[in-house]
Design an enzyme around this catalytic site. Structure first.
Site, PDB file in Angstrom:
ATOM      1  N   LEU B  79       0.848  -1.191   0.000  1.00  0.00           N
ATOM      2  CA  LEU B  79       0.000   0.000   0.000  1.00  0.00           C
ATOM      3  C   LEU B  79       0.887   1.247   0.000  1.00  0.00           C
ATOM      4  CD1 LEU B  79      -2.999   0.527   2.460  1.00  0.00           C
ATOM      5  CD2 LEU B  79      -1.851   2.327   1.215  1.00  0.00           C
ATOM      6  N   GLU B  81       1.338   4.505  -2.744  1.00  0.00           N
ATOM      7  CA  GLU B  81       1.053   5.074  -4.063  1.00  0.00           C
ATOM      8  C   GLU B  81       2.298   5.652  -4.725  1.00  0.00           C
ATOM      9  OE1 GLU B  81      -0.971   5.608  -1.435  1.00  0.00           O
ATOM     10  OE2 GLU B  81      -2.847   4.670  -2.072  1.00  0.00           O
ATOM     11  N   PHE B 104      -8.330   5.124  -5.855  1.00  0.00           N
ATOM     12  CA  PHE B 104      -9.356   6.167  -5.880  1.00  0.00           C
ATOM     13  C   PHE B 104      -8.715   7.506  -6.230  1.00  0.00           C
ATOM     14  CE2 PHE B 104     -11.956   3.100  -3.633  1.00  0.00           C
ATOM     15  CZ  PHE B 104     -13.206   3.359  -4.183  1.00  0.00           C
ATOM     16  N   HIS B 150     -13.385   9.954  -2.030  1.00  0.00           N
ATOM     17  CA  HIS B 150     -13.605   8.918  -3.042  1.00  0.00           C
ATOM     18  C   HIS B 150     -14.447   9.464  -4.203  1.00  0.00           C
ATOM     19  CE1 HIS B 150     -12.181   6.330   0.137  1.00  0.00           C
ATOM     20  NE2 HIS B 150     -12.402   5.238  -0.529  1.00  0.00           N
TER      21      HIS B 150
END
Lengths: 375, 347
Positions: B79, B81, B104, B150
């Site tokens: 996890l 980015e 997202f 989101h």
């Protein structure tokens, strides 16, 4: 010249309460009867709440909701080591943390129902709304702790992140600052085994997440996160050290996400049911109940009374949540700035025009009163 | 050694042929099929991101790919980015064709350093020696009752950044064709997918490989009184608004779905606005500093004398996206597009 060892890791794991409810007396933290019962009550109540919240979502009465079940000890116990004025910054899966800090769960329901009025914390508490893009709060918490250090009043900041989030650069930078400036900060890695569908072993090749602390001159340890007594001991000691100016601690609480990531997820797609079954035996609540029963602090009668009280409490919170009037759409313009600029004044007026276009001239009179500060 | 020679040899890509018989797919199935076609044709294509493997992506865009192509080419990353995009840049420079997914839109800002300072600059900083042929996919926009962060529309940040292309389809046909074009493109492409349309938009999609040219807008419907310029899920909103304007005002509305936000299809924009003389730009992001602002400036600079009314922008308000109970008052609906169009028509 022979190679010399210049640093070594000695990562320790703390466990006090075994799954059959027997405690290692030598390691017992200083906790009185009331505190033990409080831990149990909080955990039981938040699990019952969690189960109801999932049902509400399934019935279309709540939006996407992140489950807590299985992680009650890691969530409900650390806030008990804090004063209200200490900073507490959980993750989005932090219902148990907020509950232990005294948040009314009607507000948690409002938040997960998509209502901005849900970010409502008890007066006098230094609680912060979690960050949904994970990990971005960690460096901010370093700043909160830094401020507390500068104030010299013994305040501390406690925060959480998940095992997934421990892969993000944010934790690296937060720990760098915390170690470098010797900040009164405690970070709990709530290692629940899964970051949505990705298991812990795919996050980092290291044996533990606790050992990340060593890279930054931060104290670190691993704790059985389903053992309230171990969690309490580790966090209260870390808080005491932080208050005394002895610096930050990283605590990996090893627990387990018993349910899906959120109600929008289906864990059966990627997770072996046998793993879930195995973790059931390590449940934090039944373990604590056995411990309390052994000490004659708990029995079936008390359990029944607590269950009845919990149901009543949950019904009350759901009622308060569902009876909250729909928000006035104009609310969204409030509290964006201390003083709203011309553009927002103009756009808010435009939204009034839109509402009139949709519902006729009377509509503005029929809306609930606006909330928040504007302009 | 040039990056090309370092790469594994690509399987010979079949020459474009006549597309096979179309089937009805939704937008997320079209994305999935594009990835499958690209991976089947070129061993250098790999998919990486959070939950894209065993779970098939949180929207199921990568469903089935992990089973078909294995762990090495469909990668569940940690996890992280920045790790996803930064390593994709490295992979692309080294000759691979990474298709990275950011789960997202609200998780995109964390990769910004890589986007702004590196992604679009490596070609020019290496004086043309290196290139970054990667695709960065992310869901886009709101109205699916999702949690906070989101439902964002961050396209302007990417359009503002030189050296990268920005694409957003609104139909399954375009989603597949544009994604295949993006994967084959020699430069980095930011590929937004309107999440409201993932399942709501259905349409005929040919099997096999075909591409939709990057940089070309689509005329959704022809009209003569006013041009609605739009992209993403707002295309559907504009169609509803156009119906209302036709039935209640007798107005003939032309709708231009940009499909590519950078580089813009200037020719199509000026041709349409030149014909109708009136233009409303509808999108989900806050208006100030938005891509609608750039479009409005371009039209004013190059088409002023053809305009019969000021160009109007209909966008989100200049505030953060509220939680979902109020999102329908934040993202423009057909009524707001109609209101703006009427102001332009009656100017």
């Amino acid at each position: 010249m022979p190679l010399k060892t210049v640093a070594s890791l000695d990562v320790q794991r703390l466990e006090i309460l075994s799954p059959d409810g027997t405690a290692d007396e030598a390691l017992m933290p200083k906790v009185d009867k009331d505190l033990l019962l409080k831990m149990y009550r909080l955990m039981s109540q938040i699990r019952a709440f969690d189960e109801r919240a999932i049902m509400l979502q399934r019935q279309g009465r709540l939006g996407t909701y992140p489950m807590i079940t299985g992680e009650e000890a890691t969530q409900c116990v650390p806030p008990l080591c804090l004063k209200p004025a200490d900073w507490c910054v959980p993750t989005y899966r932090g219902g148990g943390v907020y509950f232990a800090r005294g948040m009314r769960m009607r507000h948690a329901l409002l938040y997960w129902a998509g209502d901005d009025r849900g970010t409502h914390f008890p007066e006098g508490n230094n609680d912060m709304i979690f960050s949904i893009p994970v990990g971005t709060h960690l460096t901010q918490v370093a700043g909160l702790a830094w401020g507390e250090k500068l104030k010299k009043k013994g305040g501390v900041a406690l925060t959480y992140c998940g095992d997934g989030t421990s892969s993000k650069g944010d934790l690296h930078e937060a720990l760098t600052f915390a170690g470098q400036f010797k900040l009164p900060a405690i970070c709990i890695i709530e290692n629940n085994g899964w970051a949505i569908s990705v298991p812990r072993r795919r996050q980092a090749a290291s044996e533990t997440l606790a050992q990340k602390a060593w890279g930054y001159g931060v104290r670190g340890l691993q704790v059985d996160g389903n053992d309230c007594l171990a969690v309490y001991k580790a966090v209260s000691e870390a808080v005491a050290r932080a208050r005394k100016g002895e610096g930050p601690t990283l605590i990996e609480c090893e627990t387990y996400r018993m349910s899906h990531h959120t109600t929008a997820d289906d864990a059966t797609r990627y997770r072996d049911a046998k793993e879930v079954e195995a973790w059931k035996k390590r449940d934090p609540i039944s373990r604590m109940r056995k411990f309390l029963e052994k000490r004659r602090l708990w029995d079936d009668k008390k359990e029944k009374a607590l269950a009845a009280e919990t149901q009543k409490w949950i019904e009350g919170e759901i009622k308060a949540y569902e009876e909250t009037p729909a928000p006035n759409p104009l609310n969204m313009f409030a509290d964006n700035y201390a003083h709203a600029p011309w553009s927002l004044i103009e756009q808010r007026a435009e939204l009034e025009e839109v509402l009139k276009f949709k519902g006729g001239a009377k509509i503005l009179m029929e809306l609930p009163p606006t909330e928040g500060r504007f302009p | 050694m040039s990056p090309k020679t370092m790469a594994k040899p690509a399987k010979k890509t079949a020459k474009p042929t006549q597309p096979a018989a179309p089937r009805v797919l939704n937008l997320v199935q079209a994305v999935n099929e594009a990835l499958d076609v690209a991976m089947g044709a070129d061993e250098r294509v790999m998919v990486l991101g959070e939950d894209v493997g065993r779970n098939g992506g949180v929207f199921r865009a990568t469903e089935g790919l992990w089973k078909k192509y294995g762990d090495a080419r469909v990668v569940d990353t940690p996890l992280a980015e920045i790790g996803i995009l930064g390593s994709s840049i490295g992979l692309a420079i080294d000759g691979m064709r990474p298709v990275a997914e950011i789960q997202f839109d609200g998780f995109l800002p964390s990769v910004f350093d890589q986007v702004v300072c590196h992604l679009g600059r490596i070609r020019s900083r290496s004086r043309g020696k290196l290139s970054v042929p990667l695709v960065l996919r992310a869901p886009h926009g709101g109205l699916i009752h999702a949690p906070e962060h989101h439902s964002e529309s961050p396209e302007a940040y990417f359009c503002h950044t030189p050296g990268i292309k920005v694409v957003i389809p609104s139909t399954p046909y375009d989603a597949k064709g544009l994604l295949l074009a993006a994967i084959e493109d020699p430069d980095p492409v930011m590929f937004f997918e309107p999440k409201l349309l993932y399942r709501a938009a259905t349409g005929e999609v040919p099997a096999g490989r075909y591409t939709v040219e990057i940089g070309k807008a689509r005329v959704v419907q022809e009209g003569k009184d006013l041009t609605l310029i739009t992209w993403g899920a707002m295309t559907v909103t504009c169609q509803k608004a156009a119906e209302k304007l036709a039935s209640e005002d007798g107005a003939s509305i032309e709708i231009l779905d940009l499909r590519t936000l950078s580089p813009l299809d200037l020719e199509a924009i000026l041709a349409s606005v030149g014909k109708t003389g009136r233009c409303v730009i509808a999108h989900e992001a806050p208006n100030t500093g938005s891509w609608a602002a750039e479009l409005s400036a371009l039209i004013a600079e190059r088409g002023l004398l053809r305009l019969l009314a000021p160009v109007r922008r209909v966008g989100g308000w200049d505030i953060r996206m509220p939680l979902f109970r109020l999102e329908q008052y934040y993202i423009p609906d057909a009524d707001r597009v109609v209101m703006a169009a009427r102001k332009a028509l009656r100017f």
